[in-house]
Design a protein around this motif. Structure first.
Motif, PDB file in Angstrom:
ATOM      1  N   ASN A 159       0.838  -1.250   0.056  1.00  0.00           N
ATOM      2  CA  ASN A 159      -0.039  -0.034   0.073  1.00  0.00           C
ATOM      3  C   ASN A 159       0.732   1.272   0.228  1.00  0.00           C
ATOM      4  N   LEU A 160       2.093   1.084   0.570  1.00  0.00           N
ATOM      5  CA  LEU A 160       3.111   2.223   0.557  1.00  0.00           C
ATOM      6  C   LEU A 160       3.409   2.614  -1.019  1.00  0.00           C
ATOM      7  N   ILE A 161       3.695   1.575  -1.746  1.00  0.00           N
ATOM      8  CA  ILE A 161       3.768   1.743  -3.161  1.00  0.00           C
ATOM      9  C   ILE A 161       2.531   2.249  -3.888  1.00  0.00           C
ATOM     10  N   VAL A 162       1.361   1.952  -3.573  1.00  0.00           N
ATOM     11  CA  VAL A 162       0.233   2.296  -4.199  1.00  0.00           C
ATOM     12  C   VAL A 162       0.192   4.076  -3.948  1.00  0.00           C
ATOM     13  N   THR A 163       0.436   4.295  -2.644  1.00  0.00           N
ATOM     14  CA  THR A 163       0.450   5.669  -2.174  1.00  0.00           C
ATOM     15  C   THR A 163       1.136   6.653  -2.866  1.00  0.00           C
ATOM     16  N   LEU A 164       2.416   6.009  -3.150  1.00  0.00           N
ATOM     17  CA  LEU A 164       3.605   6.854  -4.068  1.00  0.00           C
ATOM     18  C   LEU A 164       3.076   6.962  -5.400  1.00  0.00           C
ATOM     19  N   ASN A 220       0.184   7.314  -6.467  1.00  0.00           N
ATOM     20  CA  ASN A 220      -1.022   8.283  -6.513  1.00  0.00           C
ATOM     21  C   ASN A 220      -0.580   9.594  -6.109  1.00  0.00           C
ATOM     22  N   GLU A 221       0.818   9.740  -6.003  1.00  0.00           N
ATOM     23  CA  GLU A 221       1.127  11.109  -5.714  1.00  0.00           C
ATOM     24  C   GLU A 221       0.896  11.546  -4.127  1.00  0.00           C
ATOM     25  N   GLY A 222       1.099  10.343  -3.372  1.00  0.00           N
ATOM     26  CA  GLY A 222       1.033  10.747  -2.049  1.00  0.00           C
ATOM     27  C   GLY A 222      -0.295  10.546  -1.565  1.00  0.00           C
ATOM     28  N   ARG A 223      -1.180  10.208  -2.104  1.00  0.00           N
ATOM     29  CA  ARG A 223      -2.700  10.162  -1.834  1.00  0.00           C
ATOM     30  C   ARG A 223      -2.898   8.619  -1.557  1.00  0.00           C
ATOM     31  N   GLY A 224      -2.910   8.165  -0.321  1.00  0.00           N
ATOM     32  CA  GLY A 224      -3.190   6.786  -0.268  1.00  0.00           C
ATOM     33  C   GLY A 224      -4.598   6.323  -0.283  1.00  0.00           C
ATOM     34  N   PHE A 225      -5.055   4.911  -0.187  1.00  0.00           N
ATOM     35  CA  PHE A 225      -6.371   4.597  -0.316  1.00  0.00           C
ATOM     36  C   PHE A 225      -6.401   3.296   0.998  1.00  0.00           C
ATOM     37  N   ARG A 226      -7.436   3.222   1.465  1.00  0.00           N
ATOM     38  CA  ARG A 226      -8.009   1.986   2.423  1.00  0.00           C
ATOM     39  C   ARG A 226      -8.208   0.826   1.886  1.00  0.00           C
ATOM     40  N   PRO A 227      -7.052  -0.092   1.274  1.00  0.00           N
ATOM     41  CA  PRO A 227      -7.469  -1.446   0.620  1.00  0.00           C
ATOM     42  C   PRO A 227      -8.868  -2.076   0.907  1.00  0.00           C
ATOM     43  N   ARG A 228      -9.669  -2.193   0.038  1.00  0.00           N
ATOM     44  CA  ARG A 228     -10.705  -3.029   0.256  1.00  0.00           C
ATOM     45  C   ARG A 228     -10.495  -4.566  -0.173  1.00  0.00           C
ATOM     46  N   MET A 229     -11.277  -5.378   0.700  1.00  0.00           N
ATOM     47  CA  MET A 229     -11.362  -6.884   0.164  1.00  0.00           C
ATOM     48  C   MET A 229     -12.675  -7.309   0.059  1.00  0.00           C
ATOM     49  N   ILE A 230     -13.642  -6.469   0.427  1.00  0.00           N
ATOM     50  CA  ILE A 230     -15.059  -6.842  -0.050  1.00  0.00           C
ATOM     51  C   ILE A 230     -15.527  -5.375  -0.840  1.00  0.00           C
ATOM     52  N   LYS A 252       3.953  15.740  -4.059  1.00  0.00           N
ATOM     53  CA  LYS A 252       3.947  14.953  -5.393  1.00  0.00           C
ATOM     54  C   LYS A 252       5.480  14.826  -5.734  1.00  0.00           C
ATOM     55  N   LYS A 253       5.966  15.842  -5.541  1.00  0.00           N
ATOM     56  CA  LYS A 253       7.492  15.731  -6.014  1.00  0.00           C
ATOM     57  C   LYS A 253       8.424  14.995  -5.449  1.00  0.00           C
ATOM     58  N   THR A 254       8.030  14.546  -4.113  1.00  0.00           N
ATOM     59  CA  THR A 254       8.737  13.464  -3.394  1.00  0.00           C
ATOM     60  C   THR A 254       8.469  12.175  -4.082  1.00  0.00           C
ATOM     61  N   ALA A 255       6.983  11.782  -4.213  1.00  0.00           N
ATOM     62  CA  ALA A 255       6.509  10.664  -4.539  1.00  0.00           C
ATOM     63  C   ALA A 255       6.983  10.301  -5.797  1.00  0.00           C
ATOM     64  N   ARG A 256       7.204  11.101  -6.780  1.00  0.00           N
ATOM     65  CA  ARG A 256       7.755  11.003  -8.084  1.00  0.00           C
ATOM     66  C   ARG A 256       9.155  10.615  -7.831  1.00  0.00           C
ATOM     67  N   THR A 257       9.895  11.410  -7.245  1.00  0.00           N
ATOM     68  CA  THR A 257      11.386  11.228  -7.233  1.00  0.00           C
ATOM     69  C   THR A 257      11.697   9.706  -6.592  1.00  0.00           C
ATOM     70  N   LEU A 258      10.828   9.273  -5.633  1.00  0.00           N
ATOM     71  CA  LEU A 258      10.919   7.996  -5.155  1.00  0.00           C
ATOM     72  C   LEU A 258      10.626   6.823  -6.170  1.00  0.00           C
ATOM     73  N   LEU A 259       9.637   7.074  -6.951  1.00  0.00           N
ATOM     74  CA  LEU A 259       9.310   6.129  -7.960  1.00  0.00           C
ATOM     75  C   LEU A 259      10.343   6.062  -9.071  1.00  0.00           C
ATOM     76  N   GLU A 260      11.017   6.978  -9.464  1.00  0.00           N
ATOM     77  CA  GLU A 260      12.147   7.137 -10.244  1.00  0.00           C
ATOM     78  C   GLU A 260      13.335   6.416  -9.887  1.00  0.00           C
ATOM     79  N   TRP A 261      13.673   6.679  -8.533  1.00  0.00           N
ATOM     80  CA  TRP A 261      14.742   5.850  -7.725  1.00  0.00           C
ATOM     81  C   TRP A 261      14.376   4.391  -7.758  1.00  0.00           C
ATOM     82  N   MET A 262      13.087   3.973  -7.616  1.00  0.00           N
ATOM     83  CA  MET A 262      12.953   2.506  -7.726  1.00  0.00           C
ATOM     84  C   MET A 262      13.392   2.042  -8.982  1.00  0.00           C
TER      85      MET A 262
END
Length: 588
Positions: free
Chosen positions: A451-456, A458-468, A495-505
């Motif tokens: 979910n940390l990866i999902v948050t990045l 989505n430019e820092g906007r995380g979700f509460r993961p559904r199962m139902i 957003k800048k930090t999120a994009r930077t970390l995705l590039e570093w990955m």
């Protein structure tokens, strides 16, 4: 004398008439009144109890609600055909030949079959000698058993809830309840969920009534063949309910197969849809059989929801904190000689990485670089960033007052993870150095990692993961749907930090610790590896991690892989599995 004799006869007839009158009145009272009254100590009326004395019932379906995957494929409820043995009043009614032929068809020992059969007082689904589950019959077995025309054997359909097999779907859970001979109704009304979705959604899963087939017997408990069996089933069009999950059964089973083939003994995998955070697959090892769970054993526990040391995966959060607070600039460089020089900390690369900047340190997962960041950051800055990226609280979807439930929280026993344990002084530089590289008190669940990866993404906007995703009535009409919820418990990173970390990955896969993925990956991938030092039964072990996303250009999935308790120096199996899982997803 003659007259006296006539009087005696007259009075005798009068007494007989009165007795007959009273008897008829009593019978009428029973028929009109008493048959509708409840018997002491039971909910049944006299009429119902009388019928039950002349019936032998078998429960074919508990009436409990069922789970579906996101495409409508059944996750619970498998119809099998099995044998039902009825009590035999006298041993002589079973010939040696019929027992031997029946035992051969049922693949049982004749002596065992005889012992089970002649000891019955109620009908029994065929479980074998020591089995806990009804044994399914093949079409050939059914035909052979029918050809015997034995009056005390029937072939009936039975709903097996899960299917008798090992699974990594601990999130589904299991039900419990002890069968009591002669108390089918009470037992099946008391079945309850013990873990997973079966437990958290139990009030909604409870059906109205079971499906029962009953057979009429005589006073000697012999089946009356002339009477057709009666099926009692509720005809309510709305119940039992149907629960549609976000899980893709094909992907779930595919990942289970990959983990089994890789020889993983303990660990977890979580796959999420990056567009909304939905859980597409959640696999936990060791596998368990929900039909044969021993609650005292740990197989039923969901490793995907248990927090454990993340090692270098936590460096994503440390790097985010450094970027957000300005603790490091693009021009800053670090020198890694293999040793940090303080607190006994060293880098995984024996002779060090030399001079490198933070981006390079991230790709190479350099401990010295991130230990230095630990000296520059405060404990509050690390904790605040971790909270923004989903660590320190339950990640899963939940809401208050849904369908009569005070709290609708499908994920069972989800742990929060932590950065600093209670009582730990985060002002201590040594504490922060160990924390910055994902050791000491730091713990994270595989769900939080994906979910940390999902948050990045989505430019820092995380979700509460559904199962139902929705609940429907038995007729398909929707009862309730569950919206996608963004995480609003904490502020977001930039957003800048999120994009930077995705590039570093991407650098991690292209030239860093995950570069082996380039050789076999069907997609261009990005991610972060991790190796956490832990103790297992007093021996040093490693938790191997890899978290990431793919494909890079149009991300569809975020995946976290955890392989627990590996011997130090072992091949990084988590990285290999991440690549295999992404290739599986690429083919869907």
């Amino acid at each position: 004398m003659h007259r006296s004799r006539q009087h005696r006869i007259f009075y005798g007839w009068m007494l007989l008439a009165i007795l007959l009158f009273l008897l008829m009145g009593r019978l009428a009272w029973i028929q009109l009144v008493m048959k509708h009254q409840h018997m002491p100590g039971t909910k049944r009326t006299l009429l119902e109890s009388s019928k039950l004395q002349r019936e032998r019932a078998v429960v074919l379906d508990t009436g409990r609600g069922h789970f579906l995957d996101r495409n409508g494929s059944a996750l619970t409820g498998k119809l099998i055909w099995t044998a039902v043995l009825f009590p035999v009043p006298e041993r002589s009614m079973l010939s040696e030949d019929s027992i031997e032929r029946t035992a051969e068809i049922l693949q049982s020992d004749p002596n065992d079959l005889t012992k089970i059969w002649t000891g019955l007082k109620e009908p029994r689904l065929w479980h074998g000698k020591d089995g806990r589950l009804p044994v399914p019959l093949s079409e050939q077995q059914q035909q052979a058993l029918t050809a015997l025309q034995l009056p005390y054997v029937k072939i009936l359909p039975y709903e097996q809830r899960y299917g008798d097999m090992e699974s990594g779907m601990q999130w589904l859970g299991f039900i419990s309840g002890q069968r009591k001979e002669n108390q089918f109704f009470e037992h099946y009304q008391n079945v309850m969920g013990t873990s997973g979705l079966e437990k958290t959604l139990d009030p909604l899963l409870q059906g109205i009534s079971p499906t029962i087939i009953s057979f009429t017997v005589d006073s000697k408990n012999r089946l009356i063949q002339e009477f057709d069996p009666m099926v009692k089933a509720d005809s309510n069009p709305y119940y039992p309910l149907r629960f549609t999950t976000t899980v893709d059964r094909t992907i779930q089973k595919g990942i289970e197969k990959l983990m089994s083939e890789a020889g993983v003994k303990e660990g977890a995998v979580v796959v999420q849809d990056v567009s909304n955070g939905d859980i597409i697959a959640m696999v936990s090892l060791p596998f368990y059989n929900p039909e044969r769970v021993n609650p005292e054993e740990g197989q039923w526990e969901n490793r995907a929801l248990q927090s454990t040391s993340p090692g270098s995966v936590f460096k994503i959060i440390t790097a985010a904190a450094a970027l957000e607070t300005g603790a490091v600039s693009a021009k800053d460089t670090f020198h890694c000689s293999g040793q940090f020089g303080h607190y006994g900390l060293s880098c995984w690369k024996e002779h060090g990485h030399g001079t490198l900047d933070l981006r390079e340190g991230f790709a190479q997962s350099c401990n010295v670089v991130f230990a230095e960041l630990g000296t520059r950051l405060s404990g509050a800055q690390i904790q605040d960033t971790a909270n923004k990226l989903g660590l320190g609280y339950e990640a899963g979807w939940q809401a208050a007052h849904v369908l009569g439930l005070k709290l609708f929280k499908p994920l069972d026993h989800e742990e929060r993870g932590m950065v600093f344990a209670q009582g730990t002084d985060s002002r201590d530089e040594g504490v922060r150095v160990q924390t910055a590289i994902g050791q000491r008190d730091v713990s994270m669940t595989p769900l939080q990692a994906s979910n940390l990866i999902v948050t990045l993404l989505n430019e820092g906007r995380g979700f509460r993961p559904r199962m139902i995703s929705r609940i429907s009535y038995a007729n398909g009409q929707e009862l309730h749907s569950f919206p996608v919820l963004q995480n609003r418990l904490f502020d977001t990173i930039s957003k800048k930090t999120a994009r930077t970390l995705l590039e570093w990955m991407q650098d991690v896969v292209n030239e860093g610790t995950g570069k082996t993925l380039k050789k076999t990956a069907a997609w261009q991938l990005a991610g972060k590896s991790g190796t956490a030092e832990v103790l297992s039964k007093g021996s040093p072990r490693n938790n191997q991690w890899f978290v990431g996303y793919g494909p890079v250009k149009q991300p569809r999935y975020a995946v976290s892989v955890l392989v627990k308790n590996m011997k130090p120096g072992s091949r990084h199996q988590a990285t290999d599995l991440f690549g295999d899982i992404m290739n599986l997803l690429a083919g869907t």
